[in-house]
Design an enzyme around this catalytic site. Structure first.
Site, PDB file in Angstrom:
ATOM      1  N   PRO A 128       0.795  -1.227   0.000  1.00 32.61           N
ATOM      2  CA  PRO A 128       0.000   0.000   0.000  1.00 32.61           C
ATOM      3  C   PRO A 128       0.825   1.274   0.000  1.00 32.61           C
ATOM      4  CG  PRO A 128      -0.038  -1.071   2.144  1.00 32.61           C
ATOM      5  CD  PRO A 128       0.595  -2.043   1.198  1.00 32.61           C
ATOM      6  N   ASN A 129       0.307   2.224  -0.756  1.00 32.37           N
ATOM      7  CA  ASN A 129       0.821   3.600  -0.841  1.00 32.37           C
ATOM      8  C   ASN A 129       2.119   3.732  -1.627  1.00 32.37           C
ATOM      9  OD1 ASN A 129      -1.303   4.807   0.775  1.00 32.37           O
ATOM     10  ND2 ASN A 129      -0.399   3.703   2.493  1.00 32.37           N
ATOM     11  N   ARG A 161       4.854  11.169  -2.256  1.00 31.10           N
ATOM     12  CA  ARG A 161       4.542  10.783  -0.877  1.00 31.10           C
ATOM     13  C   ARG A 161       5.741  11.067   0.033  1.00 31.10           C
ATOM     14  NH1 ARG A 161       4.690   4.546   1.305  1.00 31.10           N
ATOM     15  NH2 ARG A 161       3.802   4.995   3.347  1.00 31.10           N
ATOM     16  N   TYR A 173      10.867   9.229   1.629  1.00 32.88           N
ATOM     17  CA  TYR A 173      10.920   8.210   0.568  1.00 32.88           C
ATOM     18  C   TYR A 173      11.634   8.668  -0.699  1.00 32.88           C
ATOM     19  CZ  TYR A 173       7.647   5.830   3.634  1.00 32.88           C
ATOM     20  OH  TYR A 173       7.077   5.218   4.721  1.00 32.88           O
ATOM     21  N   ASN A 177       8.237  -5.381  -0.866  1.00 32.82           N
ATOM     22  CA  ASN A 177       8.051  -4.222   0.002  1.00 32.82           C
ATOM     23  C   ASN A 177       6.569  -4.178   0.347  1.00 32.82           C
ATOM     24  OD1 ASN A 177       7.852  -1.866   1.399  1.00 32.82           O
ATOM     25  ND2 ASN A 177       8.949  -0.601  -0.106  1.00 32.82           N
ATOM     26  N   ALA A 184       3.132  -0.806   4.969  1.00 33.69           N
ATOM     27  CA  ALA A 184       2.654  -0.874   6.358  1.00 33.69           C
ATOM     28  C   ALA A 184       2.198  -2.279   6.746  1.00 33.69           C
ATOM     29  CB  ALA A 184       1.515   0.125   6.559  1.00 33.69           C
ATOM     30  N   GLU A 193      12.817  -9.180   2.003  1.00 28.11           N
ATOM     31  CA  GLU A 193      11.994  -8.054   2.469  1.00 28.11           C
ATOM     32  C   GLU A 193      12.800  -6.775   2.261  1.00 28.11           C
ATOM     33  OE1 GLU A 193      10.885  -8.423   6.607  1.00 28.11           O
ATOM     34  OE2 GLU A 193      10.544  -6.253   6.787  1.00 28.11           O
ATOM     35  N   HIS A 216      12.785  -2.322   2.207  1.00 25.99           N
ATOM     36  CA  HIS A 216      12.160  -1.042   2.540  1.00 25.99           C
ATOM     37  C   HIS A 216      13.044   0.076   2.009  1.00 25.99           C
ATOM     38  CE1 HIS A 216       9.356  -3.120   5.149  1.00 25.99           C
ATOM     39  NE2 HIS A 216      10.394  -3.792   5.631  1.00 25.99           N
ATOM     40  N   ARG A 246      13.073   4.924  12.566  1.00 22.85           N
ATOM     41  CA  ARG A 246      11.776   5.623  12.550  1.00 22.85           C
ATOM     42  C   ARG A 246      10.948   5.257  13.795  1.00 22.85           C
ATOM     43  NH1 ARG A 246       9.121   5.055   6.817  1.00 22.85           N
ATOM     44  NH2 ARG A 246       7.824   6.699   7.765  1.00 22.85           N
TER      45      ARG A 246
HETATM   46  C1  DQA Z   1       8.192   1.197   3.869  1.00 24.10           C
HETATM   47  C2  DQA Z   1       8.279   1.387   5.386  1.00 24.10           C
HETATM   48  C3  DQA Z   1       6.935   1.100   6.052  1.00 24.10           C
HETATM   49  O1  DQA Z   1       7.039   1.288   7.453  1.00 24.10           O
HETATM   50  C4  DQA Z   1       5.879   2.038   5.511  1.00 24.10           C
HETATM   51  O2  DQA Z   1       4.625   1.749   6.069  1.00 24.10           O
HETATM   52  C5  DQA Z   1       5.828   2.052   4.020  1.00 24.10           C
HETATM   53  C6  DQA Z   1       7.080   2.029   3.268  1.00 24.10           C
HETATM   54  C7  DQA Z   1       9.498   1.599   3.160  1.00 24.10           C
HETATM   55  O3  DQA Z   1       9.672   1.213   2.007  1.00 24.10           O
HETATM   56  O4  DQA Z   1      10.331   2.313   3.749  1.00 24.10           O
HETATM   57  O5  DQA Z   1       4.756   2.150   3.424  1.00 24.10           O
HETATM   58  O6  DQA Z   1       7.962  -0.181   3.594  1.00 24.10           O
END
Ligand code: DQA
Length: 147
Positions: free
Chosen positions: A11-12, A19, A24, A74, A77, A98, A100, A107
Site C-alpha cells: 500500500p501507498n 509521498r 521516501y 516491500n 505498512a 523483504e 524497505h 523511525r
Molecule cells: C516502507 C516502510 C513502512 O514502514 C511504511 O509503512 C511504508 C514504506 C518503506 O519502504 O520504507 O509504506 O515499507
C-alpha cells in the site's frame, strides 16, 4: 529453474515521488521498476513488477509467484501488521527478500517489528530504490549457488 523474480509492492507505494519525499525520496514507482528491470537483466533474470493497496491481493500475488526464482517484497505498512502475508511467504516456499526504502529502525517504534522478517531470506532497508536492486542481486547470487 525459473529465471523470473517477482517484485511486489504494497500500500501507498503507488504514491512514490510525491509521498513524504523527505522520507521516501523523489523516485517514482516507475523509476523503481526501471531500476529493477535493469538490475535483473544484468543478472540474466526477468521481472514481474506489481503494486496493490490491498492485503488480500498481495497474498494472491505472493501465491502467484510460486515456482519463481525469488520475491522482492516491500509490503509497506502491512509489514508491521499482517500474519496473512507472513503465512503466504512461508507457504509458497519461494526465497524472499523483504525490502524497505527507508531505514525502518531509525523511525517510529511501531515500524521496528516485522511479521515478515522471520520467514524471509533477508532484509534490506534504508537505501532508497537501491534496497530493491540489492535484493535482486542477493536473490541472483543465491540462485546461482543452487544451480
Ligand atoms: C516502507 C516502510 C513502512 O514502514 C511504511 O509503512 C511504508 C514504506 C518503506 O519502504 O520504507 O509504506 O515499507
Amino acid at each position: 529453474m525459473s529465471d523470473t523474480i517477482h517484485v511486489l509492492n504494497g500500500p501507498n507505494l503507488n504514491l512514490l515521488g510525491t509521498r513524504e519525499p523527505g522520507i521516501y525520496g523523489a523516485a517514482t514507482l516507475a523509476d523503481v521498476e526501471a531500476l529493477c528491470r535493469d538490475t535483473a537483466a544484468r543478472h540474466g533474470l526477468e521481472v514481474v513488477f506489481r503494486q496493490t493497496n490491498h492485503e488480500g491481493a498481495l497474498v494472491d500475488l505472493i501465491q502467484a509467484a510460486a515456482g519463481a526464482a525469488g520475491i522482492v517484497l516491500n509490503a509497506g505498512a502491512y509489514t508491521h501488521t499482517s500474519v496473512a502475508l507472513r503465512d503466504a511467504i512461508a507457504g509458497v516456499g519461494v526465497p524472499t527478500v523483504e525490502v524497505h526504502l527507508s531505514n525502518v529502525f531509525a523511525r517510529e517504534p511501531f515500524r521496528h517489528h516485522s511479521y515478515l522478517s522471520p520467514v524471509v531470506r533477508g532484509v534490506i532497508c534504508g537505501f532508497g530504490p537501491q534496497s530493491y536492486a540489492l535484493g535482486i542481486a542477493a536473490l541472483a547470487t543465491a540462485r546461482q549457488a543452487r544451480a
